[in-house]
Design a protein around this motif. Structure first.
Motif, PDB file in Angstrom:
ATOM      1  N   ALA A   1       0.821  -1.213   0.000  1.00 58.29           N
ATOM      2  CA  ALA A   1       0.000   0.000   0.000  1.00 58.29           C
ATOM      3  C   ALA A   1       0.858   1.267   0.000  1.00 58.29           C
ATOM      4  CB  ALA A   1      -0.929  -0.003   1.214  1.00 58.29           C
ATOM      5  N   ASP A   2       0.330   2.304  -0.619  1.00 59.96           N
ATOM      6  CA  ASP A   2       0.965   3.619  -0.603  1.00 59.96           C
ATOM      7  C   ASP A   2       0.837   4.186   0.810  1.00 59.96           C
ATOM      8  OD1 ASP A   2       1.840   6.202  -0.908  1.00 59.96           O
ATOM      9  OD2 ASP A   2       0.335   6.779  -2.398  1.00 59.96           O
ATOM     10  N   LEU A   3       1.926   4.249   1.526  1.00 60.03           N
ATOM     11  CA  LEU A   3       1.881   4.687   2.926  1.00 60.03           C
ATOM     12  C   LEU A   3       1.597   6.175   3.078  1.00 60.03           C
ATOM     13  CD1 LEU A   3       4.875   2.623   4.391  1.00 60.03           C
ATOM     14  CD2 LEU A   3       2.441   2.042   4.345  1.00 60.03           C
ATOM     15  N   ASP A   4       1.733   6.918   1.985  1.00 59.57           N
ATOM     16  CA  ASP A   4       1.469   8.363   2.034  1.00 59.57           C
ATOM     17  C   ASP A   4       0.064   8.722   1.549  1.00 59.57           C
ATOM     18  OD1 ASP A   4       4.051   9.030   3.009  1.00 59.57           O
ATOM     19  OD2 ASP A   4       4.870   8.777   0.990  1.00 59.57           O
ATOM     20  N   LEU A   5      -0.704   7.704   1.169  1.00 58.19           N
ATOM     21  CA  LEU A   5      -2.091   7.942   0.752  1.00 58.19           C
ATOM     22  C   LEU A   5      -2.879   8.536   1.914  1.00 58.19           C
ATOM     23  CD1 LEU A   5      -4.486   7.460  -1.266  1.00 58.19           C
ATOM     24  CD2 LEU A   5      -4.786   5.240  -0.114  1.00 58.19           C
ATOM     25  N   GLN A   6      -3.599   9.632   1.652  1.00 62.15           N
ATOM     26  CA  GLN A   6      -4.393  10.284   2.700  1.00 62.15           C
ATOM     27  C   GLN A   6      -5.791   9.674   2.761  1.00 62.15           C
ATOM     28  OE1 GLN A   6      -4.138  14.579   1.984  1.00 62.15           O
ATOM     29  NE2 GLN A   6      -2.608  14.699   3.614  1.00 62.15           N
ATOM     30  N   VAL A   7      -6.215   9.377   3.979  1.00 63.49           N
ATOM     31  CA  VAL A   7      -7.520   8.748   4.208  1.00 63.49           C
ATOM     32  C   VAL A   7      -8.380   9.677   5.069  1.00 63.49           C
ATOM     33  CG1 VAL A   7      -8.721   6.783   5.230  1.00 63.49           C
ATOM     34  CG2 VAL A   7      -6.496   6.450   4.097  1.00 63.49           C
ATOM     35  N   PRO A   8      -9.532  10.129   4.560  1.00 64.03           N
ATOM     36  CA  PRO A   8     -10.411  10.981   5.363  1.00 64.03           C
ATOM     37  C   PRO A   8     -11.070  10.179   6.493  1.00 64.03           C
ATOM     38  CG  PRO A   8     -10.915  11.130   3.006  1.00 64.03           C
ATOM     39  CD  PRO A   8     -10.048   9.939   3.188  1.00 64.03           C
ATOM     40  N   VAL A   9     -11.124  10.776   7.661  1.00 64.91           N
ATOM     41  CA  VAL A   9     -11.764  10.120   8.806  1.00 64.91           C
ATOM     42  C   VAL A   9     -13.273  10.325   8.719  1.00 64.91           C
ATOM     43  CG1 VAL A   9     -11.966  10.063  11.318  1.00 64.91           C
ATOM     44  CG2 VAL A   9      -9.727  10.461  10.253  1.00 64.91           C
ATOM     45  N   LYS A  10     -14.013   9.221   8.761  1.00 63.40           N
ATOM     46  CA  LYS A  10     -15.475   9.283   8.698  1.00 63.40           C
ATOM     47  C   LYS A  10     -16.079   9.208  10.096  1.00 63.40           C
ATOM     48  CE  LYS A  10     -15.424   6.915   4.198  1.00 63.40           C
ATOM     49  NZ  LYS A  10     -15.824   5.714   3.432  1.00 63.40           N
ATOM     50  N   GLN A  11     -17.251   9.792  10.232  1.00 64.18           N
ATOM     51  CA  GLN A  11     -17.942   9.770  11.518  1.00 64.18           C
ATOM     52  C   GLN A  11     -18.233   8.336  11.950  1.00 64.18           C
ATOM     53  OE1 GLN A  11     -18.559  12.304  13.605  1.00 64.18           O
ATOM     54  NE2 GLN A  11     -19.404  10.823  15.076  1.00 64.18           N
ATOM     55  N   GLU A  12     -18.433   7.447  10.972  1.00 67.26           N
ATOM     56  CA  GLU A  12     -18.715   6.040  11.290  1.00 67.26           C
ATOM     57  C   GLU A  12     -17.594   5.404  12.113  1.00 67.26           C
ATOM     58  OE1 GLU A  12     -21.127   6.770   7.524  1.00 67.26           O
ATOM     59  OE2 GLU A  12     -19.228   7.450   8.422  1.00 67.26           O
TER      60      GLU A  12
END
Length: 307
Positions: free
Chosen positions: A84-95
């Motif tokens: 996996a791309d370790l620098d990929l940004q992941v948005p935090v969801k309320q879930e």
């Protein structure tokens, strides 16, 4: 017959009898002091050679038991094994936050709308044992049109990886250990041994405290600090990781690894009333040392997660 001759014959007979006794295997065995038996409080335990995978010690080591948050070892392993791309940004969801509240799990306290990299999420999942971070990884690397489908897909990947690694008694039904996830001490130690071959994984689990910055939803910068719940790290000489876990069904669990010189040991204790003491005893056994009895545990900051 003179008294002198009788005395000589008795002396020879006594010597001969002593020689026979000395040569007797039975006497030789009883003359050697028995080695003290290693006892641990855990219901299940295993210690492996980190290089060969050879089992050095086992206690009910092939019986599957609940594994609690040590499940996240596989969560991280699946992500890293994908390259996996370790620098990929992941948005935090309320879930992700709602899940923590619903299940009363440990958390990295991820804030809705923040964007964290995959690398940061690995730290968040493995140090404070954040179920929210585990959820984010599963949601990102699973496949499907819904969150439920993606997380289910990711758990399937975890089980496929267990099969690929030759861990037939290891089963997952969650990404964080809140389900009926289970493994044997031997298989869990083997999973850890394989995970520790990955440079990123090894770096993460050897970290006592990690500070991260992430773009926040309001355009500012969010600052996170995560402490490693594994108190064996920094307490026992040579420890290099890896993961705690605890639930009511599982009890207190610990997967650990240590290196001294060119020797690495990997071990597991499941359902223990003294997981750190057990781990130290096992490491003493493997290294041939005697420092467990004097070990003082590293204290965690007051606001740290407990797992």
């Amino acid at each position: 017959m003179t008294a002198k001759i009788l005395t000589k014959r008795r002396t020879v007979a006594t010597f001969a009898g002593g020689a026979l006794l000395a040569l007797s295997p039975l006497v030789t065995q009883t003359a050697v002091a028995a080695e003290p038996e290693l006892t641990v409080a855990a219901k299940g335990a295993a210690l492996l050679d980190g290089d060969s995978g050879k089992t050095l010690y086992g206690k009910d080591a092939d019986t599957a038991r609940p594994m609690a948050s040590t499940t996240k070892i596989m969560t991280a392993y699946v992500v890293l094994d994908k390259g996996a791309d370790l620098d990929l940004q992941v948005p935090v969801k309320q879930e992700y936050r709602d899940y923590v509240t619903e299940h009363s799990t440990s958390t990295a306290d991820l804030q809705t709308g923040d964007k964290l990299t995959v690398r940061q999420l690995l730290y968040a999942a493995l140090l404070p044992s954040g179920a929210d971070a585990g959820f984010a990884l599963a949601d990102t690397f699973g496949t499907g049109d819904t969150i439920a489908a993606r997380t289910e897909s990711f758990v399937s990947q975890m089980n496929e990886k267990a099969e690929e690694l030759g861990l037939p008694k290891t089963e997952f039904d969650s990404f964080d250990g809140t389900g009926s996830d289970s493994s044997t001490p031997t298989e869990l130690a083997e999973l850890a041994r394989r995970a520790m071959e990955n440079d990123t994984f090894r770096t993460v689990v050897a970290t006592k405290q990690y500070e991260a910055e992430a773009p926040a939803a309001n355009g500012r910068t969010r600052y996170y600090t995560w402490n490693n719940t594994n108190q064996l790290l920094g307490s026992y000489d040579g420890v290099i990781g890896i993961k705690t876990g605890s639930t009511t069904p599982a009890g207190e669990c610990l997967v650990f690894a240590a290196t001294r010189g060119d020797k690495t040991l990997v071990g597991t204790v499941l359902n223990s009333t003294d997981r750190y003491g057990d781990a130290a005893k096992l490491l003493d056994y493997g290294f041939g040392s005697d420092i467990a009895k004097n070990m003082k545990l590293r204290k965690l900051p007051a606001n740290s997660q407990r797992d």
